[in-house]
Design an enzyme around this catalytic site. Structure first.
Site, PDB file in Angstrom:
ATOM      1  N   THR A   5       0.830  -1.215   0.000  1.00  0.00           N
ATOM      2  CA  THR A   5       0.000   0.000   0.000  1.00  0.00           C
ATOM      3  C   THR A   5       0.858   1.256   0.000  1.00  0.00           C
ATOM      4  OG1 THR A   5      -1.766  -1.134   1.161  1.00  0.00           O
ATOM      5  CG2 THR A   5      -1.733   1.243   1.372  1.00  0.00           C
ATOM      6  N   TYR A  12      -8.033   1.027  -3.912  1.00  0.00           N
ATOM      7  CA  TYR A  12      -6.715   1.346  -4.458  1.00  0.00           C
ATOM      8  C   TYR A  12      -6.043   0.068  -4.903  1.00  0.00           C
ATOM      9  CZ  TYR A  12      -4.661  -0.619  -0.262  1.00  0.00           C
ATOM     10  OH  TYR A  12      -4.275  -1.503   0.717  1.00  0.00           O
ATOM     11  N   THR A  63       1.702  -4.389   4.220  1.00  0.00           N
ATOM     12  CA  THR A  63       1.511  -4.750   5.631  1.00  0.00           C
ATOM     13  C   THR A  63       0.875  -6.131   5.826  1.00  0.00           C
ATOM     14  OG1 THR A  63      -0.643  -3.672   5.756  1.00  0.00           O
ATOM     15  CG2 THR A  63       1.279  -2.323   6.320  1.00  0.00           C
ATOM     16  N   ASP A  64       0.276  -6.690   4.753  1.00  0.00           N
ATOM     17  CA  ASP A  64      -0.450  -7.969   4.922  1.00  0.00           C
ATOM     18  C   ASP A  64       0.441  -9.062   5.506  1.00  0.00           C
ATOM     19  OD1 ASP A  64      -2.478  -6.629   3.652  1.00  0.00           O
ATOM     20  OD2 ASP A  64      -2.631  -7.984   1.940  1.00  0.00           O
ATOM     21  N   LYS A 118       0.171  -7.967  13.216  1.00  0.00           N
ATOM     22  CA  LYS A 118      -0.774  -6.961  12.703  1.00  0.00           C
ATOM     23  C   LYS A 118      -2.081  -7.149  13.454  1.00  0.00           C
ATOM     24  CE  LYS A 118      -2.501  -4.863   8.522  1.00  0.00           C
ATOM     25  NZ  LYS A 118      -2.678  -4.877   7.072  1.00  0.00           N
ATOM     26  N   GLU A 126      -2.569 -29.656  28.153  1.00  0.00           N
ATOM     27  CA  GLU A 126      -3.558 -30.746  28.107  1.00  0.00           C
ATOM     28  C   GLU A 126      -3.109 -31.855  27.166  1.00  0.00           C
ATOM     29  OE1 GLU A 126      -7.906 -30.038  28.316  1.00  0.00           O
ATOM     30  OE2 GLU A 126      -7.359 -27.932  28.292  1.00  0.00           O
TER      31      GLU A 126
HETATM   32  N1  ASP Z   1      -2.428  -5.495   0.427  1.00  0.00           N
HETATM   33  C1  ASP Z   1      -1.461  -4.562   0.872  1.00  0.00           C
HETATM   34  C2  ASP Z   1      -0.130  -5.280   0.972  1.00  0.00           C
HETATM   35  O1  ASP Z   1       0.132  -5.957   1.927  1.00  0.00           O
HETATM   36  C3  ASP Z   1      -1.868  -3.959   2.163  1.00  0.00           C
HETATM   37  C4  ASP Z   1      -0.906  -2.989   2.791  1.00  0.00           C
HETATM   38  O2  ASP Z   1       0.212  -2.795   2.377  1.00  0.00           O
HETATM   39  O3  ASP Z   1      -1.304  -2.358   3.798  1.00  0.00           O
HETATM   40  O4  ASP Z   1       0.641  -5.193   0.079  1.00  0.00           O
END
Ligand code: ASP
Length: 356
Positions: A40, A53, A119-120, A192, A313
């Site tokens: 992103t 986007y 971020t994924d 995350k 357990e």
């Molecule tokens: N889909 C994006 C990615 O991980 C989301 C992000 O960057 O926040 O490339």
């Protein structure tokens, strides 16, 4: 005539002085490589306010030129490694990235690396690098939750802070980090936690490594886990990684996905169990069958915080399972992929899960 000559010499001397001061400054500034992978942070939206986007559309040069003040803190060099949404991150990019980072950090004229990343799956890439980069020099991943075209885009501030942190001598030897939303997070516990918030990344068990304040890092903890130069894993000669799948637990869970993973040729399975890595009887039996076939099984948990401990357990020694301790299923998968490049022994793998 004489006055003209004196003036000319004065200006020549002044220009020489300015050039030498500038080049001295450039020499004393650290050299930071920015390696871009997409996400992103390199995304473009149809409007400044809408949520739709595409990831990975802006190049590394555009990302850097959006933050002109970077050149005040470091000599920036840039490379585009790939340009993808990190939902498509894969073993081949990990291997390429880790090898390139190691190669660059071996050079005396490179001081630190900043990697722009979606971020994924940022937590997985950060942990993979934490275990495979053989250097004390800073390696920092950075992403953003808003695309570059959005109002309040968080990318430029995050990139500035990531480079400022990487350029600071205090960042050496801390393991791979993520700098976002004014915080410095360790790859050892990176998770995350929110699908839309700019403060999505947390170290939920150990707390952040520190904070960025006025462009300076303030460190508040160091990682007690083995990483970077103290890691035993070496991907130098590898061109692929062992296949490891994750199987989720829920009420009524059957053997279906464990059997499918075995059938597909997985060498390892991470169980994202309930509570302290607990399992339905059907899943426990299916995972034990997998162990009998030589597949490594790690008991982890779908719960975000707390350790998955041995001998709760479930009798791990009887079943031939290893427990993940503080590694969530995603980091456990990365660690098991690397562990399987060295051993299949569940006790040796258990040792690794307590040390990394
Ligand atoms: N889909 C994006 C990615 O991980 C989301 C992000 O960057 O926040 O490339």
């Amino acid at each position: 005539m004489n006055t003209f000559k004196n003036k000319r010499s004065f200006f020549l001397a002044l220009i020489t002085f300015v050039i030498s001061v500038c080049s001295l400054h450039a020499q004393t500034k650290p050299t930071v490589y920015v390696l871009a992978t997409g996400g992103t942070i390199a995304g473009k939206g149809a409007s400044a306010t809408g949520s739709s986007y595409h990831s990975g559309e802006v190049t590394v040069d555009d990302l850097i030129s959006a933050v002109p003040s970077l050149s005040d803190i470091a000599n920036i060099k840039a490379e585009q490694v790939t340009n993808i949404g990190s939902q498509d991150m894969n073993d081949q990019v990990w291997l390429k990235l880790s090898k390139r980072v190691n190669e660059l950090l071996n050079q005396n004229d490179v001081n630190a690396i900043v990697i722009t990343h979606g971020t994924d799956t940022q937590e997985e890439t950060a942990y993979f690098l934490n275990l495979t980069v053989k250097s004390n020099k800073p390696v920092i991943l950075v992403g953003s939750m808003r695309p570059s075209t959005a109002i309040g885009a968080d990318g430029p501030r995050n990139i500035y802070n990531a480079v400022a942190c990487a350029a600071d001598p205090a960042a050496a030897g801390k393991g791979v980090m993520v700098v976002m939303d004014d915080r410095i997070l360790g790859a050892d516990d990176l998770t995350k936690t929110n699908t839309i918030s700019v403060s999505t990344f947390q170290n939920p068990n150990y707390g952040p490594l520190g904070y960025m304040y006025n462009g300076k890092p303030i460190f508040t903890r160091t990682s007690l886990k083995r990483h970077t130069i103290n890691s035993e894993f070496d991907i130098h000669n590898l061109s692929s990684l062992p296949r490891v799948e994750i199987v989720l637990s829920y009420s009524n869970a059957t053997s279906l996905f464990v059997d499918a993973a075995v059938e597909a040729g997985a060498q390892g399975i991470i169980s994202a169990g309930v509570d302290n890595g607990n399992l339905t009887t059907a899943l426990e039996n299916a995972l034990n069958n997998a162990v009998q076939k030589g597949i490594a099984v790690i008991r982890s948990s779908r719960i975000m915080t707390g350790p998955t401990t041995q001998w709760d357990e479930i009798d791990d020694d009887k079943q031939g399972f290893s427990a993940s301790w503080f590694n969530n299923p995603y980091r456990s998968r990365v660690l098991l992929m690397l562990a399987l490049t060295k051993t299949k022994d569940y006790k040796e793998i258990q040792r690794m899960f307590t040390e990394y």
